[in-house]
Design a protein around this motif. Structure first.
Motif, PDB file in Angstrom:
ATOM      1  N   THR A 141       0.844  -1.198   0.000  1.00  0.00           N
ATOM      2  CA  THR A 141       0.000   0.000   0.000  1.00  0.00           C
ATOM      3  C   THR A 141       0.880   1.248   0.000  1.00  0.00           C
ATOM      4  O   THR A 141       2.079   1.181   0.297  1.00  0.00           O
ATOM      5  CB  THR A 141      -0.917   0.030   1.228  1.00  0.00           C
ATOM      6  N   ASN A 142       0.285   2.382  -0.324  1.00  0.00           N
ATOM      7  CA  ASN A 142       1.001   3.655  -0.245  1.00  0.00           C
ATOM      8  C   ASN A 142       0.861   4.180   1.181  1.00  0.00           C
ATOM      9  O   ASN A 142      -0.174   4.726   1.556  1.00  0.00           O
ATOM     10  CB  ASN A 142       0.430   4.660  -1.246  1.00  0.00           C
ATOM     11  N   ILE A 143       1.891   3.990   1.976  1.00  0.00           N
ATOM     12  CA  ILE A 143       1.810   4.382   3.388  1.00  0.00           C
ATOM     13  C   ILE A 143       1.779   5.899   3.561  1.00  0.00           C
ATOM     14  O   ILE A 143       1.494   6.389   4.655  1.00  0.00           O
ATOM     15  CB  ILE A 143       2.976   3.780   4.206  1.00  0.00           C
ATOM     16  N   ASP A 144       2.052   6.667   2.495  1.00  0.00           N
ATOM     17  CA  ASP A 144       1.994   8.130   2.574  1.00  0.00           C
ATOM     18  C   ASP A 144       0.589   8.677   2.349  1.00  0.00           C
ATOM     19  O   ASP A 144       0.377   9.888   2.414  1.00  0.00           O
ATOM     20  CB  ASP A 144       2.948   8.759   1.555  1.00  0.00           C
ATOM     21  N   ASP A 145      -0.378   7.803   2.062  1.00  0.00           N
ATOM     22  CA  ASP A 145      -1.760   8.258   1.889  1.00  0.00           C
ATOM     23  C   ASP A 145      -2.269   8.924   3.164  1.00  0.00           C
ATOM     24  O   ASP A 145      -1.781   8.660   4.266  1.00  0.00           O
ATOM     25  CB  ASP A 145      -2.679   7.075   1.558  1.00  0.00           C
ATOM     26  N   TYR A 146      -3.276   9.782   2.997  1.00  0.00           N
ATOM     27  CA  TYR A 146      -3.997  10.323   4.154  1.00  0.00           C
ATOM     28  C   TYR A 146      -4.973   9.251   4.624  1.00  0.00           C
ATOM     29  O   TYR A 146      -5.797   8.772   3.852  1.00  0.00           O
ATOM     30  CB  TYR A 146      -4.754  11.586   3.765  1.00  0.00           C
ATOM     31  N   VAL A 147      -4.858   8.857   5.890  1.00  0.00           N
ATOM     32  CA  VAL A 147      -5.667   7.728   6.354  1.00  0.00           C
ATOM     33  C   VAL A 147      -6.453   8.080   7.613  1.00  0.00           C
ATOM     34  O   VAL A 147      -6.026   8.867   8.454  1.00  0.00           O
ATOM     35  CB  VAL A 147      -4.811   6.467   6.616  1.00  0.00           C
ATOM     36  N   MET A 148      -7.617   7.456   7.687  1.00  0.00           N
ATOM     37  CA  MET A 148      -8.421   7.439   8.900  1.00  0.00           C
ATOM     38  C   MET A 148      -8.361   6.016   9.439  1.00  0.00           C
ATOM     39  O   MET A 148      -8.659   5.068   8.720  1.00  0.00           O
ATOM     40  CB  MET A 148      -9.869   7.823   8.587  1.00  0.00           C
ATOM     41  N   VAL A 149      -7.947   5.860  10.679  1.00  0.00           N
ATOM     42  CA  VAL A 149      -7.743   4.540  11.274  1.00  0.00           C
ATOM     43  C   VAL A 149      -8.820   4.260  12.316  1.00  0.00           C
ATOM     44  O   VAL A 149      -9.075   5.090  13.192  1.00  0.00           O
ATOM     45  CB  VAL A 149      -6.352   4.437  11.939  1.00  0.00           C
ATOM     46  N   THR A 150      -9.447   3.111  12.198  1.00  0.00           N
ATOM     47  CA  THR A 150     -10.367   2.631  13.233  1.00  0.00           C
ATOM     48  C   THR A 150      -9.734   1.402  13.877  1.00  0.00           C
ATOM     49  O   THR A 150      -9.549   0.371  13.222  1.00  0.00           O
ATOM     50  CB  THR A 150     -11.741   2.257  12.643  1.00  0.00           C
ATOM     51  N   LEU A 151      -9.368   1.525  15.140  1.00  0.00           N
ATOM     52  CA  LEU A 151      -8.728   0.423  15.867  1.00  0.00           C
ATOM     53  C   LEU A 151      -9.785  -0.477  16.488  1.00  0.00           C
ATOM     54  O   LEU A 151     -10.750  -0.007  17.089  1.00  0.00           O
ATOM     55  CB  LEU A 151      -7.796   0.963  16.940  1.00  0.00           C
ATOM     56  N   LEU A 152      -9.579  -1.780  16.357  1.00  0.00           N
ATOM     57  CA  LEU A 152     -10.528  -2.766  16.866  1.00  0.00           C
ATOM     58  C   LEU A 152     -10.046  -3.423  18.159  1.00  0.00           C
ATOM     59  O   LEU A 152     -10.657  -4.368  18.641  1.00  0.00           O
ATOM     60  CB  LEU A 152     -10.780  -3.846  15.799  1.00  0.00           C
ATOM     61  N   ASP A 153      -8.942  -2.917  18.714  1.00  0.00           N
ATOM     62  CA  ASP A 153      -8.407  -3.494  19.949  1.00  0.00           C
ATOM     63  C   ASP A 153      -9.357  -3.266  21.120  1.00  0.00           C
ATOM     64  O   ASP A 153     -10.079  -2.268  21.181  1.00  0.00           O
ATOM     65  CB  ASP A 153      -7.057  -2.857  20.284  1.00  0.00           C
ATOM     66  N   GLU A 154      -9.304  -4.181  22.083  1.00  0.00           N
ATOM     67  CA  GLU A 154     -10.023  -4.013  23.329  1.00  0.00           C
ATOM     68  C   GLU A 154      -9.052  -3.512  24.391  1.00  0.00           C
ATOM     69  O   GLU A 154      -7.862  -3.804  24.348  1.00  0.00           O
ATOM     70  CB  GLU A 154     -10.652  -5.330  23.776  1.00  0.00           C
ATOM     71  N   GLY A 155      -9.576  -2.766  25.360  1.00  0.00           N
ATOM     72  CA  GLY A 155      -8.731  -2.295  26.443  1.00  0.00           C
ATOM     73  C   GLY A 155      -7.878  -1.102  26.048  1.00  0.00           C
ATOM     74  O   GLY A 155      -8.015  -0.523  24.970  1.00  0.00           O
ATOM     75  N   GLU A 156      -6.984  -0.729  26.957  1.00  0.00           N
ATOM     76  CA  GLU A 156      -6.140   0.441  26.765  1.00  0.00           C
ATOM     77  C   GLU A 156      -4.968   0.128  25.836  1.00  0.00           C
ATOM     78  O   GLU A 156      -4.466  -0.991  25.801  1.00  0.00           O
ATOM     79  CB  GLU A 156      -5.607   0.928  28.111  1.00  0.00           C
ATOM     80  N   LEU A 157      -4.527   1.160  25.099  1.00  0.00           N
ATOM     81  CA  LEU A 157      -3.365   1.052  24.224  1.00  0.00           C
ATOM     82  C   LEU A 157      -2.385   2.157  24.572  1.00  0.00           C
ATOM     83  O   LEU A 157      -2.790   3.290  24.842  1.00  0.00           O
ATOM     84  CB  LEU A 157      -3.779   1.169  22.754  1.00  0.00           C
ATOM     85  N   LEU A 158      -1.111   1.842  24.526  1.00  0.00           N
ATOM     86  CA  LEU A 158      -0.077   2.821  24.857  1.00  0.00           C
ATOM     87  C   LEU A 158       0.433   3.478  23.578  1.00  0.00           C
ATOM     88  O   LEU A 158       0.964   2.807  22.689  1.00  0.00           O
ATOM     89  CB  LEU A 158       1.073   2.136  25.602  1.00  0.00           C
ATOM     90  N   ASP A 159       0.244   4.804  23.456  1.00  0.00           N
ATOM     91  CA  ASP A 159       0.747   5.615  22.336  1.00  0.00           C
ATOM     92  C   ASP A 159       0.367   5.012  20.984  1.00  0.00           C
ATOM     93  O   ASP A 159       1.210   4.807  20.112  1.00  0.00           O
ATOM     94  CB  ASP A 159       2.267   5.758  22.436  1.00  0.00           C
ATOM     95  N   ALA A 160      -0.915   4.745  20.817  1.00  0.00           N
ATOM     96  CA  ALA A 160      -1.382   4.151  19.555  1.00  0.00           C
ATOM     97  C   ALA A 160      -1.104   5.062  18.362  1.00  0.00           C
ATOM     98  O   ALA A 160      -0.636   4.605  17.316  1.00  0.00           O
ATOM     99  CB  ALA A 160      -2.877   3.861  19.653  1.00  0.00           C
ATOM    100  N   ILE A 161      -1.351   6.370  18.519  1.00  0.00           N
ATOM    101  CA  ILE A 161      -1.161   7.287  17.392  1.00  0.00           C
ATOM    102  C   ILE A 161       0.315   7.376  17.009  1.00  0.00           C
ATOM    103  O   ILE A 161       0.665   7.458  15.823  1.00  0.00           O
ATOM    104  CB  ILE A 161      -1.743   8.691  17.711  1.00  0.00           C
TER     105      ILE A 161
END
Length: 387
Positions: free
Chosen positions: A292-312
């Protein structure tokens, strides 16, 4: 007669605080390539050339470069109108002088619409450019107190055009507004409403007597009721609601009788705007993003449960242009918070923590956890009493 119908360039736009000028320069170079290959008789720009009434300097410079290339190097006339984002006075400045160079810009609405006449091997084609104007301006200009919305305003303008029009010749209308007729149209978040309460809509029947109607305002390429009344869509995606849209320009070829053959020519952006979803470890796995083109402008929806550390931070380590981050489970949390908030003062600390845990984890609060929490709360209360 061949002409290219485009609009809604929105030069100088900010998307999620990102300046789009570099992306616009790239896509406009691709547009120039299409013009050079197609060799049309004219370019039609149906409003919203700039994104705001006072565009930044770099936006003005970019438009000057593009217009100069099309007019001078490609020797192709441009017929353009102002949209609801443009300043009529600024866009129309110098228009009388520029007409001699093939640049026909109508920024400010006048009572008598001055047509642009271009010739092909079959004779004249009359282009009638109608710049955007609020109904109040049209009401005063036409001295007609019955004009109270966009539909009645456009009908008054069209009647004025028809009074001077030769119906035996080929006629093209250029307008900017929200035209409806039958099926529902695709809209997007980046389109600024023209008015409140439905008064922005214009009935498509007003345009039926013209051989082609070149519309601007909606950002998705689409027809309105019939093929000859069309929106070309914007050159770029300006919101994630447009992620699935295929951006293009509309090439129109008109025969001797005024019949039209219409096709879309796709444009290739420097960066796409797309949505992705999954768990954090999946989305940051090279096996997932390598093609994929990782330089695209993206909107991310995370499906993880619980807390995440520094996801962005972790996501931007792979996708540098993450513009929006959502958590799917947070929708449930917001709903639960509304229920908890009304009577929280009646609940014990144990009850409040249980509801919070179940909202965060999407799972029941087990008895083992309850015993642990009771011990923790007991220790806290002992410390508070000892102070």
């Amino acid at each position: 007669m061949k002409f290219i119908h485009t609009g809604d360039w929105h030069i100088g736009k900010l998307v999620h605080q990102i300046h789009m000028t570099e992306d616009q320069r790239f896509i406009l170079q691709d547009f120039i390539r299409v013009v050079a290959e197609e060799k049309p008789h004219a370019i039609i720009i149906a409003g919203d050339i700039y994104d705001r009434s006072v565009p930044p300097v770099e936006a003005v410079e970019l438009l000057d470069e593009v217009f100069s290339t099309i007019l001078i190097e490609l020797n192709t006339p441009i017929i353009a109108i102002s949209g609801n984002h443009d300043s009529p006075d600024r866009l129309g400045f110098g228009s009388k002088i520029l007409r001699n160079k093939g640049l026909y810009i109508e920024g400010k609405l006048t009572k008598n619409i001055k047509s642009v006449v271009l010739e092909d091997e079959f004779g004249p084609v009359n282009f009638h450019p109608i710049p955007y104007a609020d109904p109040a301006i049209v009401r005063e200009l036409m001295d007609d107190s019955t004009i109270n919305n966009h539909d009645s305003a456009m009908k008054a303008i069209i009647n004025q055009v028809k009074s001077d029009m030769n119906p035996g010749q080929r006629n093209v209308i250029i307008a900017h507004g929200f035209v409806i007729g039958g099926e529902s149209l695709e809209t997007s978040e980046s389109e600024r409403p023209l008015s409140i309460g439905g008064s922005e809509y214009i009935d498509v029947t007003a345009f039926m007597d013209f051989n082609y109607t070149a519309l601007g305002h909606l950002h998705s390429p689409q027809k309105v009721a019939v093929d000859k009344i069309r929106y070309p869509g914007s050159l770029l995606k300006y919101s994630f609601s447009e992620a699935r849209q295929k951006k293009s320009v509309t090439v129109v070829e008109m025969d001797k009788a005024g019949g039209t053959e219409i096709r879309k020519v796709s444009l290739t952006p420097k960066r796409d705007m797309r949505k992705i979803q999954g768990k954090l470890l999946q989305l940051t796995d090279p096996a997932i993003y390598k093609d994929t083109n990782i330089d695209d402008y993206v909107m991310v929806t995370l499906l993880d449960e619980g807390e995440l550390l520094d996801a962005i931070g972790k996501l931007r380590g792979v996708y540098p242009n993450v513009l929006r981050l959502e958590r799917s489970q947070l929708k449930g949390i917001r709903q639960t918070n509304g229920k908890m908030g009304s009577d929280y003062h009646r609940k014990s600390k144990l009850e409040l923590f249980r509801e919070f845990y179940e909202a965060m984890e999407g799972d029941s609060f087990k008895d083992d956890y309850k015993e642990i929490l009771i011990d923790v709360l007991s220790d806290i209360e002992k410390e508070e009493r000892g102070k």
